[in-house]
Design a protein around this motif. Sequence first.
Motif, PDB file in Angstrom:
ATOM      1  N   MET A   1       7.563 -11.168  -5.619  1.00  0.00           N
ATOM      2  CA  MET A   1       6.526 -10.491  -4.852  1.00  0.00           C
ATOM      3  C   MET A   1       5.774 -11.501  -3.992  1.00  0.00           C
ATOM      4  N   SER A   2       5.275 -11.097  -2.840  1.00  0.00           N
ATOM      5  CA  SER A   2       4.607 -12.013  -1.953  1.00  0.00           C
ATOM      6  C   SER A   2       3.219 -12.339  -2.438  1.00  0.00           C
ATOM      7  N   ASP A   3       2.672 -13.439  -1.926  1.00  0.00           N
ATOM      8  CA  ASP A   3       1.351 -13.893  -2.296  1.00  0.00           C
ATOM      9  C   ASP A   3       0.311 -12.866  -1.883  1.00  0.00           C
ATOM     10  N   PRO A   4      -0.712 -12.562  -2.741  1.00  0.00           N
ATOM     11  CA  PRO A   4      -1.721 -11.551  -2.421  1.00  0.00           C
ATOM     12  C   PRO A   4      -2.445 -11.853  -1.117  1.00  0.00           C
ATOM     13  N   ARG A   5      -2.700 -13.146  -0.829  1.00  0.00           N
ATOM     14  CA  ARG A   5      -3.385 -13.482   0.413  1.00  0.00           C
ATOM     15  C   ARG A   5      -2.541 -13.126   1.620  1.00  0.00           C
ATOM     16  N   THR A   6      -1.224 -13.332   1.498  1.00  0.00           N
ATOM     17  CA  THR A   6      -0.309 -12.976   2.583  1.00  0.00           C
ATOM     18  C   THR A   6      -0.280 -11.473   2.782  1.00  0.00           C
ATOM     19  N   ARG A   7      -0.221 -10.716   1.672  1.00  0.00           N
ATOM     20  CA  ARG A   7      -0.219  -9.258   1.777  1.00  0.00           C
ATOM     21  C   ARG A   7      -1.490  -8.766   2.443  1.00  0.00           C
ATOM     22  N   GLY A   8      -2.627  -9.385   2.066  1.00  0.00           N
ATOM     23  CA  GLY A   8      -3.889  -8.972   2.655  1.00  0.00           C
ATOM     24  C   GLY A   8      -3.942  -9.244   4.138  1.00  0.00           C
ATOM     25  N   LEU A   9      -3.404 -10.396   4.563  1.00  0.00           N
ATOM     26  CA  LEU A   9      -3.377 -10.733   5.981  1.00  0.00           C
ATOM     27  C   LEU A   9      -2.497  -9.768   6.749  1.00  0.00           C
ATOM     28  N   LEU A  10      -1.296  -9.462   6.209  1.00  0.00           N
ATOM     29  CA  LEU A  10      -0.387  -8.537   6.862  1.00  0.00           C
ATOM     30  C   LEU A  10      -1.011  -7.161   6.996  1.00  0.00           C
ATOM     31  N   ARG A  11      -1.664  -6.698   5.912  1.00  0.00           N
ATOM     32  CA  ARG A  11      -2.272  -5.375   5.937  1.00  0.00           C
ATOM     33  C   ARG A  11      -3.395  -5.323   6.958  1.00  0.00           C
ATOM     34  N   GLY A  12      -4.220  -6.367   7.002  1.00  0.00           N
ATOM     35  CA  GLY A  12      -5.302  -6.401   7.970  1.00  0.00           C
ATOM     36  C   GLY A  12      -4.792  -6.419   9.387  1.00  0.00           C
ATOM     37  N   THR A  13      -3.739  -7.170   9.625  1.00  0.00           N
ATOM     38  CA  THR A  13      -3.145  -7.232  10.958  1.00  0.00           C
ATOM     39  C   THR A  13      -2.584  -5.879  11.366  1.00  0.00           C
ATOM     40  N   ALA A  14      -1.905  -5.213  10.437  1.00  0.00           N
ATOM     41  CA  ALA A  14      -1.326  -3.906  10.727  1.00  0.00           C
ATOM     42  C   ALA A  14      -2.408  -2.890  11.060  1.00  0.00           C
ATOM     43  N   PRO A  87       5.156  -2.178   8.955  1.00  0.00           N
ATOM     44  CA  PRO A  87       3.818  -2.252   8.372  1.00  0.00           C
ATOM     45  C   PRO A  87       2.770  -1.540   9.208  1.00  0.00           C
ATOM     46  N   THR A  88       2.938  -1.570  10.532  1.00  0.00           N
ATOM     47  CA  THR A  88       1.978  -0.886  11.390  1.00  0.00           C
ATOM     48  C   THR A  88       2.050   0.626  11.207  1.00  0.00           C
ATOM     49  N   THR A  89       3.258   1.154  11.061  1.00  0.00           N
ATOM     50  CA  THR A  89       3.423   2.593  10.859  1.00  0.00           C
ATOM     51  C   THR A  89       2.829   3.027   9.524  1.00  0.00           C
ATOM     52  N   MET A  90       3.047   2.239   8.484  1.00  0.00           N
ATOM     53  CA  MET A  90       2.481   2.596   7.185  1.00  0.00           C
ATOM     54  C   MET A  90       0.954   2.496   7.211  1.00  0.00           C
ATOM     55  N   ALA A  91       0.435   1.521   7.953  1.00  0.00           N
ATOM     56  CA  ALA A  91      -1.020   1.431   8.113  1.00  0.00           C
ATOM     57  C   ALA A  91      -1.536   2.643   8.883  1.00  0.00           C
ATOM     58  N   ARG A  92      -0.759   3.102   9.831  1.00  0.00           N
ATOM     59  CA  ARG A  92      -1.096   4.309  10.589  1.00  0.00           C
ATOM     60  C   ARG A  92      -1.206   5.516   9.649  1.00  0.00           C
TER      61      ARG A  92
END
Length: 206
Positions: A1-14, A87-92
């Motif tokens: 699984m990816s690092d939580p900080r990386t997931r948070g950054l990706l989610r915020g960007t999306a 990720p952008t679509t799922m954030a949508r």
Amino acid sequence: MSDPRTRGLLRGTALATVLTLGLVVTVTGCSRQPNASGNSATTSQRAGPGGPFTLVDTKGKTVTNETLKGKPYAIFFGFTRCPDVCPTTMARMELLRKRLGTDADKMNVVFVSVDPEHDKKEDIASFLSMFDAPVIGLTGDPAELKRMEKSFKIYVERVPLPNGDYTIDHTARILLFDRDGQFVDTMDAKEPEAQAVTRLKRLIDA
């Protein structure tokens, strides 16, 4: 699984991309539009995407077109290593669910991986954990996924990269199905938020 900080950054960007760009889907490697014959609710259901399938969710539970019946659902085909559109679509969808308020739990959001070679149950679970919304993540036998892609009219093409890895071009729209599992419409990536919410409410109330 990816690092939580990386997931948070990706989610915020999306999420930022959704809010500022309105989900403009133009990036190579996750950008094709569907070959579905209909883009409106007036299209014949018989001619539209859909059909039986048997896949498994992130907990290993079997999910079929029959088990999804009872609630309308929005389904998106993507892959966990997609750097932008997925990720952008799922954030949508996360954002639209929030706009639905108390109606959000009256429909399901489904993510189907088109990359069974890489995306195992754990990878899909990790990817979906970036988003503050319940999503049914599915994978399965490659042959079954290929059959489903065809019946759901999803374009998928593996694209080799110079480093020996690969990316995947695929349909970048959300397919909407009613509570009986019948195809209703596709959701345009550029559709204004208010209009998208109205269409989802109409789908829920049908």
